[in-house]
Motif scaffolding. Structure first.
Motif, mmCIF file in Angstrom:
data_model
loop_
_atom_site.group_PDB
_atom_site.id
_atom_site.type_symbol
_atom_site.label_atom_id
_atom_site.label_comp_id
_atom_site.label_asym_id
_atom_site.label_seq_id
_atom_site.Cartn_x
_atom_site.Cartn_y
_atom_site.Cartn_z
ATOM 1 N N ALA A 157 74.647 25.660 43.874
ATOM 2 C CA ALA A 157 75.583 26.715 43.468
ATOM 3 C C ALA A 157 74.847 28.031 43.233
ATOM 4 O O ALA A 157 75.311 29.106 43.641
ATOM 5 C CB ALA A 157 76.327 26.290 42.205
ATOM 6 N N TRP A 158 73.691 27.961 42.600
ATOM 7 C CA TRP A 158 72.875 29.150 42.344
ATOM 8 C C TRP A 158 72.403 29.750 43.664
ATOM 9 O O TRP A 158 72.443 30.958 43.855
ATOM 10 C CB TRP A 158 71.700 28.746 41.470
ATOM 11 C CG TRP A 158 70.891 29.854 40.874
ATOM 12 C CD1 TRP A 158 71.041 31.198 41.061
ATOM 13 C CD2 TRP A 158 69.789 29.710 39.984
ATOM 14 N NE1 TRP A 158 70.102 31.889 40.344
ATOM 15 C CE2 TRP A 158 69.317 30.993 39.668
ATOM 16 C CE3 TRP A 158 69.153 28.611 39.440
ATOM 17 C CZ2 TRP A 158 68.235 31.196 38.830
ATOM 18 C CZ3 TRP A 158 68.081 28.827 38.595
ATOM 19 C CH2 TRP A 158 67.630 30.112 38.294
ATOM 20 N N GLU B 181 73.847 29.528 46.541
ATOM 21 C CA GLU B 181 74.993 30.174 47.189
ATOM 22 C C GLU B 181 75.256 31.547 46.581
ATOM 23 O O GLU B 181 75.529 32.508 47.302
ATOM 24 C CB GLU B 181 76.228 29.280 47.043
ATOM 25 C CG GLU B 181 77.408 29.753 47.855
ATOM 26 C CD GLU B 181 78.563 28.787 47.804
ATOM 27 O OE1 GLU B 181 79.717 29.265 47.814
ATOM 28 O OE2 GLU B 181 78.336 27.563 47.773
ATOM 29 N N ASP B 182 75.155 31.655 45.267
ATOM 30 C CA ASP B 182 75.336 32.952 44.589
ATOM 31 C C ASP B 182 74.310 33.976 45.049
ATOM 32 O O ASP B 182 74.593 35.171 45.108
ATOM 33 C CB ASP B 182 75.228 32.795 43.065
ATOM 34 C CG ASP B 182 76.413 32.064 42.459
ATOM 35 O OD1 ASP B 182 77.449 31.919 43.144
ATOM 36 O OD2 ASP B 182 76.291 31.618 41.292
ATOM 37 N N ASP B 183 73.086 33.494 45.326
ATOM 38 C CA ASP B 183 71.993 34.377 45.733
ATOM 39 C C ASP B 183 71.847 34.480 47.253
ATOM 40 O O ASP B 183 70.892 35.086 47.739
ATOM 41 C CB ASP B 183 70.664 33.876 45.144
ATOM 42 C CG ASP B 183 70.575 34.086 43.644
ATOM 43 O OD1 ASP B 183 71.468 34.727 43.063
ATOM 44 O OD2 ASP B 183 69.594 33.595 43.035
ATOM 45 N N GLN C 295 66.039 28.576 47.708
ATOM 46 C CA GLN C 295 66.194 28.801 46.266
ATOM 47 C C GLN C 295 65.109 28.085 45.482
ATOM 48 O O GLN C 295 64.531 28.641 44.553
ATOM 49 C CB GLN C 295 67.576 28.321 45.804
ATOM 50 C CG GLN C 295 67.912 28.704 44.386
ATOM 51 C CD GLN C 295 68.184 30.184 44.218
ATOM 52 O OE1 GLN C 295 68.285 30.936 45.168
ATOM 53 N NE2 GLN C 295 68.309 30.605 42.985
ATOM 54 N N GLU D 85 73.612 22.137 40.782
ATOM 55 C CA GLU D 85 73.414 23.399 40.079
ATOM 56 C C GLU D 85 72.551 24.354 40.897
ATOM 57 O O GLU D 85 72.840 25.553 40.980
ATOM 58 C CB GLU D 85 72.795 23.148 38.701
ATOM 59 C CG GLU D 85 73.773 22.486 37.743
ATOM 60 C CD GLU D 85 73.208 22.257 36.358
ATOM 61 O OE1 GLU D 85 72.191 22.877 35.992
ATOM 62 O OE2 GLU D 85 73.792 21.441 35.630
#
Length: 72
Positions: free
Chosen positions: A30-31, A33-35, A42, A27
């Motif tokens: 994935a977060w 990668e989004d940011d 992260q 999780e």
């Protein structure tokens, strides 16, 4: 600047071994990668934001910050 200078102290980072469940790691990955961050970046960002929010709410970081909170 020498080893004892405050500028050198401010830029040093501590390495911390961290164990995460596979689900939590995925999780966060994935977060991240989004940011457009690394997983490490992260995690550091999230911890920094949590500390900032805690200070903003008028709470200080306890001196025994490594003691988990009571789950009463």
């Amino acid at each position: 600047m020498g080893k004892g200078d405050s500028m050198a102290d401010n830029n040093s980072k501590k390495q911390v071994p961290l164990r995460l469940s596979a689900k939590l790691y995925n999780e966060i990955a994935a977060w991240a990668e989004d940011d457009f961050r690394s997983v490490n970046g992260q995690i550091e960002y999230l911890l920094t934001e949590c500390v900032r929010q805690r200070k903003k709410n008028g709470h200080t970081v306890p001196s025994a910050s490594d003691v988990p909170p009571n789950k009463g």
